[in-house]
Scaffold this motif. Structure first.
Motif, mmCIF file in Angstrom:
data_model
loop_
_atom_site.group_PDB
_atom_site.id
_atom_site.type_symbol
_atom_site.label_atom_id
_atom_site.label_comp_id
_atom_site.label_asym_id
_atom_site.label_seq_id
_atom_site.Cartn_x
_atom_site.Cartn_y
_atom_site.Cartn_z
ATOM 1 N N ASP A 16 -49.284 -55.528 -24.845
ATOM 2 C CA ASP A 16 -50.366 -54.399 -24.258
ATOM 3 C C ASP A 16 -50.027 -54.149 -23.289
ATOM 4 O OD1 ASP A 16 -50.870 -54.450 -26.638
ATOM 5 O OD2 ASP A 16 -52.195 -55.330 -27.165
ATOM 6 N N THR A 17 -49.452 -54.550 -22.010
ATOM 7 C CA THR A 17 -49.189 -53.692 -20.033
ATOM 8 C C THR A 17 -48.288 -54.038 -20.601
ATOM 9 O OG1 THR A 17 -50.251 -56.414 -19.861
ATOM 10 C CG2 THR A 17 -49.234 -54.982 -17.763
ATOM 11 N N ASP A 183 -53.566 -56.255 -19.310
ATOM 12 C CA ASP A 183 -54.266 -55.767 -20.170
ATOM 13 C C ASP A 183 -55.710 -56.465 -20.384
ATOM 14 O OD1 ASP A 183 -53.988 -56.621 -23.712
ATOM 15 O OD2 ASP A 183 -52.381 -57.451 -21.506
ATOM 16 N N TRP A 201 -55.798 -53.663 -13.453
ATOM 17 C CA TRP A 201 -56.476 -53.512 -14.771
ATOM 18 C C TRP A 201 -55.736 -52.675 -15.266
ATOM 19 C CZ3 TRP A 201 -61.184 -51.911 -17.817
ATOM 20 C CH2 TRP A 201 -61.711 -52.629 -18.899
ATOM 21 N N ASN A 203 -55.230 -50.801 -18.378
ATOM 22 C CA ASN A 203 -55.983 -50.776 -19.242
ATOM 23 C C ASN A 203 -55.493 -49.322 -19.916
ATOM 24 O OD1 ASN A 203 -57.935 -50.752 -20.780
ATOM 25 N ND2 ASN A 203 -59.226 -49.495 -19.875
ATOM 26 N N THR A 204 -54.402 -49.960 -21.419
ATOM 27 C CA THR A 204 -53.839 -49.688 -21.436
ATOM 28 C C THR A 204 -54.857 -48.355 -22.827
ATOM 29 O OG1 THR A 204 -52.665 -51.152 -22.876
ATOM 30 C CG2 THR A 204 -51.166 -50.074 -21.314
ATOM 31 N N SER A 220 -54.396 -46.736 -16.414
ATOM 32 C CA SER A 220 -53.589 -46.444 -18.063
ATOM 33 C C SER A 220 -52.868 -47.137 -18.230
ATOM 34 C CB SER A 220 -54.759 -45.331 -18.269
ATOM 35 O OG SER A 220 -54.146 -44.357 -17.827
#
Length: 231
Positions: A16-17, A183, A201, A203-204, A220
Motif C-alpha cells: 500500500d506504499t 502508508d 506519509w 497516504n495513497t 498521495s
C-alpha cells in the motif's frame, strides 16, 4: 517539514506504499484455491465454506501470539490446519504455501512508482522495511533496492523502534540520517519518528491524519515526494 540536509538514505514500506496489497492477496488466494482443488479437493471444499478461512486464520493467530510478526508462518499454519480438518495430508501445507507465496510476489506497482524509485535510487540508497511477507527482490521494484528488512526475518514488527534501527544499521547510518516512507500513520510514520528517523506519509488511500501530533509531510503518491526531495 523535512531536514533535507540530514537525509543520506531512505527506507520504504512496501504494501500500500508501492503497490495495492489486497488485489495481490486476492489473486494469490485464487491461485491457492485452484491448487487445492487439484491436490487436496476436500480442503478446497472446506475452505470454500463461507467464513471458514477467516475463522481458521483467527484461531491460528490466537494460538501463535508469539509469531504475529511472521505472516508467512501464520499463513502456512492456517493452510496446514485446514488440511487437517478436511482430512487431507497436512504435509501438503508447504507446497500449498509456496504456490500462494509465489503469486503474492506478483504485485502491480502503482502507476509512476518505477520511475519514482529510479529517481530516488539515483540519489539515495534504498532499503525496504516491511511488516508483510513480500520479498521486494522478487518484484519489479527489486532492482532499486540495496537491502531489505522484514518483520518476518527480524523478529519484531513496526512500530517497534528496533526494526527501524536494524534498517539503519543495514546502511551503516545513524537513524537520524534516514528518511522512512510508508502508508501507515502509526506503524510507519510514528514508528519511524519514535526511532529517531525523519518520516513522510505516503497516504495513497486518502486517510485523515489520526494523531494529535502535527501531521508530517504527506503525499498521495511517491512521485510527489520525489519532487519535494529532489527539486
Amino acid at each position: 517539514m523535512l531536514n533535507l540536509s540530514k537525509i543520506q538514505a531512505i527506507t520504504l514500506d512496501l504494501d500500500d506504499t508501492l503497490w495495492p496489497v489486497w488485489p495481490t492477496i486476492a489473486r494469490a488466494e485464487v491461485v491457492l484455491q485452484d491448487w487445492l482443488a487439484l491436490h487436496a479437493p476436500q480442503t478446497a471444499l472446506f475452505c470454500a465454506e463461507p467464513g471458514m478461512k477467516q475463522a481458521i486464520r483467527a484461531e491460528i493467530h490466537q494460538r501463535h501470539v508469539d509469531q504475529h510478526h511472521d505472516l508467512s508462518f501464520l499463513r502456512r499454519e492456517a493452510i496446514r490446519e485446514s488440511l487437517l480438518r478436511a482430512g487431507d495430508a497436512p504435509h501438503l501445507a508447504d507446497a500449498a504455501f509456496e504456490v500462494f507465496f509465489t503469486e503474492r510476489q506478483n504485485v502491480k506497482l502503482y502507476d509512476g512508482v518505477p520511475q519514482a524509485l529510479a529517481r530516488l535510487a539515483a540519489r539515495y540508497p534504498l532499503v525496504s522495511l516491511s511488516n508483510g511477507n513480500a520479498d521486494v527482490f522478487r518484484t519489479e521494484a527489486g532492482p532499486y533496492f540495496q537491502a531489505a528488512v522484514s518483520a518476518r526475518t527480524f523478529g519484531v514488527a513496526k512500530p517497534d523502534v528496533r526494526i527501524f534501527h536494524a534498517a539503519a544499521a543495514q546502511l551503516n547510518l545513524p537513524a537520524e540520517a534516514v528518511l522512512h516512507l510508508g502508508d501507515d500513520a502509526m506503524t510507519d510514520v510514528m514508528g519511524a519518528m519514535n526511532a529517531g528517523m525523519q518520516a513522510a506519509w505516503v497516504n495513497t488511500q486518502g486517510h485523515a491524519w489520526p494523531h494529535d501530533s502535527a501531521q508530517p509531510l504527506t503525499v498521495s503518491h511517491l512521485a510527489d515526494l520525489c519532487d519535494h526531495l529532489l527539486s
